[in-house]
Design a protein around this motif. Structure first.
Motif, PDB file in Angstrom:
ATOM      1  N   PRO A  87       0.829  -1.215   0.000  1.00 11.92           N
ATOM      2  CA  PRO A  87       0.000   0.000   0.000  1.00 11.92           C
ATOM      3  C   PRO A  87       0.860   1.259   0.000  1.00 11.92           C
ATOM      4  O   PRO A  87       1.971   1.264   0.521  1.00 11.92           O
ATOM      5  N   CYS A  88       0.332   2.336  -0.575  1.00  4.72           N
ATOM      6  CA  CYS A  88       1.094   3.585  -0.603  1.00  4.72           C
ATOM      7  C   CYS A  88       0.174   4.785  -0.479  1.00  4.72           C
ATOM      8  O   CYS A  88      -1.047   4.694  -0.664  1.00  4.72           O
ATOM      9  N   ILE A  89       0.788   5.906  -0.159  1.00  8.12           N
ATOM     10  CA  ILE A  89       0.131   7.208  -0.159  1.00  8.12           C
ATOM     11  C   ILE A  89       0.631   7.952  -1.386  1.00  8.12           C
ATOM     12  O   ILE A  89       1.839   8.036  -1.638  1.00  8.12           O
ATOM     13  N   LEU A  90      -0.299   8.499  -2.156  1.00 10.57           N
ATOM     14  CA  LEU A  90       0.033   9.205  -3.396  1.00 10.57           C
ATOM     15  C   LEU A  90      -0.151  10.702  -3.171  1.00 10.57           C
ATOM     16  O   LEU A  90      -1.222  11.149  -2.750  1.00 10.57           O
ATOM     17  N   VAL A  91       0.914  11.457  -3.447  1.00 11.62           N
ATOM     18  CA  VAL A  91       0.937  12.890  -3.151  1.00 11.62           C
ATOM     19  C   VAL A  91       1.113  13.680  -4.445  1.00 11.62           C
ATOM     20  O   VAL A  91       1.991  13.368  -5.257  1.00 11.62           O
ATOM     21  N   GLY A  92       0.293  14.708  -4.650  1.00 11.22           N
ATOM     22  CA  GLY A  92       0.412  15.526  -5.853  1.00 11.22           C
ATOM     23  C   GLY A  92       0.422  17.007  -5.545  1.00 11.22           C
ATOM     24  O   GLY A  92      -0.332  17.484  -4.690  1.00 11.22           O
ATOM     25  N   HIS A  93       1.289  17.741  -6.247  1.00 17.24           N
ATOM     26  CA  HIS A  93       1.331  19.200  -6.136  1.00 17.24           C
ATOM     27  C   HIS A  93       0.792  19.815  -7.421  1.00 17.24           C
ATOM     28  O   HIS A  93       1.114  19.361  -8.518  1.00 17.24           O
ATOM     29  N   SER A  94      -0.051  20.836  -7.309  1.00 17.48           N
ATOM     30  CA  SER A  94      -0.509  21.624  -8.446  1.00 17.48           C
ATOM     31  C   SER A  94      -1.195  20.755  -9.509  1.00 17.48           C
ATOM     32  O   SER A  94      -2.141  20.016  -9.209  1.00 17.48           O
ATOM     33  N   TYR A  95      -0.727  20.823 -10.743  1.00 20.26           N
ATOM     34  CA  TYR A  95      -1.246  19.967 -11.819  1.00 20.26           C
ATOM     35  C   TYR A  95      -1.116  18.494 -11.460  1.00 20.26           C
ATOM     36  O   TYR A  95      -1.941  17.664 -11.868  1.00 20.26           O
ATOM     37  N   GLY A  96      -0.122  18.163 -10.663  1.00 15.48           N
ATOM     38  CA  GLY A  96       0.041  16.790 -10.215  1.00 15.48           C
ATOM     39  C   GLY A  96      -1.167  16.280  -9.452  1.00 15.48           C
ATOM     40  O   GLY A  96      -1.395  15.064  -9.372  1.00 15.48           O
ATOM     41  N   GLY A  97      -1.964  17.183  -8.892  1.00 12.81           N
ATOM     42  CA  GLY A  97      -3.189  16.782  -8.213  1.00 12.81           C
ATOM     43  C   GLY A  97      -4.197  16.176  -9.174  1.00 12.81           C
ATOM     44  O   GLY A  97      -4.862  15.183  -8.855  1.00 12.81           O
ATOM     45  N   ALA A  98      -4.317  16.778 -10.357  1.00 13.58           N
ATOM     46  CA  ALA A  98      -5.214  16.214 -11.372  1.00 13.58           C
ATOM     47  C   ALA A  98      -4.713  14.835 -11.794  1.00 13.58           C
ATOM     48  O   ALA A  98      -5.506  13.907 -12.000  1.00 13.58           O
ATOM     49  N   VAL A  99      -3.399  14.698 -11.904  1.00 14.64           N
ATOM     50  CA  VAL A  99      -2.802  13.423 -12.305  1.00 14.64           C
ATOM     51  C   VAL A  99      -3.083  12.338 -11.268  1.00 14.64           C
ATOM     52  O   VAL A  99      -3.505  11.229 -11.616  1.00 14.64           O
ATOM     53  N   ILE A 100      -2.893  12.643  -9.981  1.00 11.58           N
ATOM     54  CA  ILE A 100      -3.124  11.617  -8.957  1.00 11.58           C
ATOM     55  C   ILE A 100      -4.612  11.338  -8.779  1.00 11.58           C
ATOM     56  O   ILE A 100      -4.979  10.260  -8.287  1.00 11.58           O
ATOM     57  N   THR A 101      -5.466  12.273  -9.167  1.00 10.10           N
ATOM     58  CA  THR A 101      -6.902  12.046  -9.082  1.00 10.10           C
ATOM     59  C   THR A 101      -7.322  10.884  -9.970  1.00 10.10           C
ATOM     60  O   THR A 101      -8.262  10.150  -9.653  1.00 10.10           O
ATOM     61  N   VAL A 102      -6.600  10.691 -11.061  1.00 11.42           N
ATOM     62  CA  VAL A 102      -6.867   9.563 -11.961  1.00 11.42           C
ATOM     63  C   VAL A 102      -6.010   8.358 -11.582  1.00 11.42           C
ATOM     64  O   VAL A 102      -6.513   7.250 -11.387  1.00 11.42           O
ATOM     65  N   ALA A 103      -4.706   8.576 -11.459  1.00 12.04           N
ATOM     66  CA  ALA A 103      -3.794   7.470 -11.146  1.00 12.04           C
ATOM     67  C   ALA A 103      -4.097   6.858  -9.782  1.00 12.04           C
ATOM     68  O   ALA A 103      -3.787   5.685  -9.535  1.00 12.04           O
ATOM     69  N   GLY A 104      -4.717   7.624  -8.909  1.00 12.69           N
ATOM     70  CA  GLY A 104      -5.010   7.153  -7.563  1.00 12.69           C
ATOM     71  C   GLY A 104      -6.008   6.024  -7.488  1.00 12.69           C
ATOM     72  O   GLY A 104      -6.216   5.450  -6.414  1.00 12.69           O
ATOM     73  N   ASN A 105      -6.617   5.674  -8.599  1.00 15.86           N
ATOM     74  CA  ASN A 105      -7.521   4.530  -8.621  1.00 15.86           C
ATOM     75  C   ASN A 105      -6.776   3.198  -8.589  1.00 15.86           C
ATOM     76  O   ASN A 105      -7.398   2.148  -8.395  1.00 15.86           O
ATOM     77  N   GLU A 106      -5.450   3.229  -8.779  1.00 14.25           N
ATOM     78  CA  GLU A 106      -4.670   1.999  -8.719  1.00 14.25           C
ATOM     79  C   GLU A 106      -4.777   1.377  -7.319  1.00 14.25           C
ATOM     80  O   GLU A 106      -4.847   2.092  -6.311  1.00 14.25           O
ATOM     81  N   GLU A 107      -4.768   0.043  -7.265  1.00 12.54           N
ATOM     82  CA  GLU A 107      -5.056  -0.650  -6.016  1.00 12.54           C
ATOM     83  C   GLU A 107      -4.025  -0.385  -4.921  1.00 12.54           C
ATOM     84  O   GLU A 107      -4.346  -0.468  -3.721  1.00 12.54           O
ATOM     85  N   HIS A 108      -2.789  -0.083  -5.269  1.00 11.34           N
ATOM     86  CA  HIS A 108      -1.770   0.192  -4.249  1.00 11.34           C
ATOM     87  C   HIS A 108      -2.108   1.440  -3.430  1.00 11.34           C
ATOM     88  O   HIS A 108      -1.683   1.569  -2.281  1.00 11.34           O
ATOM     89  N   VAL A 109      -2.838   2.378  -4.020  1.00 11.32           N
ATOM     90  CA  VAL A 109      -3.069   3.682  -3.387  1.00 11.32           C
ATOM     91  C   VAL A 109      -4.156   3.576  -2.322  1.00 11.32           C
ATOM     92  O   VAL A 109      -5.291   3.195  -2.609  1.00 11.32           O
ATOM     93  N   GLN A 110      -3.795   3.936  -1.094  1.00 10.88           N
ATOM     94  CA  GLN A 110      -4.730   3.887   0.031  1.00 10.88           C
ATOM     95  C   GLN A 110      -5.165   5.273   0.488  1.00 10.88           C
ATOM     96  O   GLN A 110      -6.108   5.395   1.273  1.00 10.88           O
ATOM     97  N   GLY A 111      -4.471   6.300   0.022  1.00 12.76           N
ATOM     98  CA  GLY A 111      -4.824   7.656   0.412  1.00 12.76           C
ATOM     99  C   GLY A 111      -4.168   8.656  -0.520  1.00 12.76           C
ATOM    100  O   GLY A 111      -3.143   8.373  -1.140  1.00 12.76           O
TER     101      GLY A 111
END
Length: 256
Positions: A87-111
């Motif tokens: 499991p991992c925590i996915l962190v995004g800054h600025s435009y990276g927030g939009a990116v993690i909003t989609v990529a964050g659906n991966e099963e490893h992401v818990q928060g």
């Protein structure tokens, strides 16, 4: 007696050292952290946050996505997520927030942790959301080749006002132009709908309106902190506070 006292002192120091070592190597909650940079910069801006987290025993990965297309950037994040051993925590800054909003659906992401970042809902894009809450900066330049950049002369004041000027000028002159199309990419199935999130509002942000940041945080039901006087580069100027929020996410998302 002196030998006994000396031996006890060595034992005490060894115990303290070992206890600290175990604590640093075995943080509570989720151990893996993945950091995603925003537009116009690269992953090196996370260095101070990275150092704090690694010192505390976390396994930290920094994504270097190319900023040439939204789908390409999401794919770059997923590539790093696939390397995580749990499991991992996915962190995004600025435009990276939009990116993690989609990529964050991966099963490893818990928060998800948003640092002065976009967090679009289904059917939204960050360019349109930015018009709802206009930004203070006027220094965005659109290249003839479809890539955008920030006027280097205005970059320190607009992007990194609370970063030392010498460093801000370096970032300005080493910035990564971004495909304009990436800002218009429509988000589908936002991960914050189903996963817990944390949000840091930069109260003096000139790139993303702080009120837009607050809207994102409230809508996602994020646990939110606001940093007084922080520029858009809050991830560089306030690494301790950023790391603290990430650790909070790792500890809380890691609870059964």
């Amino acid at each position: 007696m002196r030998k006994l006292t000396f031996g006890l002192a060595v034992l005490a120091l060894t115990t303290i050292f070992n206890t600290g070592f175990v604590r640093a190597q075995q943080p509570a909650g989720i151990k893996n952290i993945v950091l995603v940079h925003g537009a116009f910069v690269d992953g090196s801006g996370w260095k101070s946050v990275y150092d704090i987290l690694v010192k505390d025993g976390y396994h930290v990965s920094v994504v270097q996505h190319p900023l040439t297309s939204f789908d390409g950037d999401v794919a770059a994040v997923k590539r790093v997520l696939a390397l995580q051993d749990g499991p991992c925590i996915l962190v995004g800054h600025s435009y990276g927030g939009a990116v993690i909003t989609v990529a964050g659906n991966e099963e490893h992401v818990q928060g998800l942790v948003y640092i002065a970042a976009h967090a679009p809902a289904d059917g939204e894009n960050e360019a349109a959301n930015g018009k709802l809450y206009p930004s203070a900066y006027k220094s965005l330049k659109k290249g003839a080749d479809g890539f955008d950049y920030i006027d280097p002369a205005s970059f320190p004041a607009d992007f990194a006002a609370d970063v030392p000027l010498k460093e801000a000028k370096f970032i300005a002159n080493s910035q990564m132009p971004v495909a304009d199309s990436a800002f218009h990419a429509v988000v589908r199935n936002p991960a914050w709908k189903t996963k817990p999130s944390w949000y840091m509002v930069a109260k003096a942000d000139r790139i993303i309106n702080p009120d837009l940041e607050r809207m994102y945080a409230k809508r996602a039901n994020s646990q939110t902190v606001e940093i007084e006087g922080a520029s858009h580069s809050v991830f560089m100027s306030h690494p301790q506070e950023v790391a603290k929020l990430i650790i909070m996410a790792a500890e809380k998302a890691g609870k059964p």
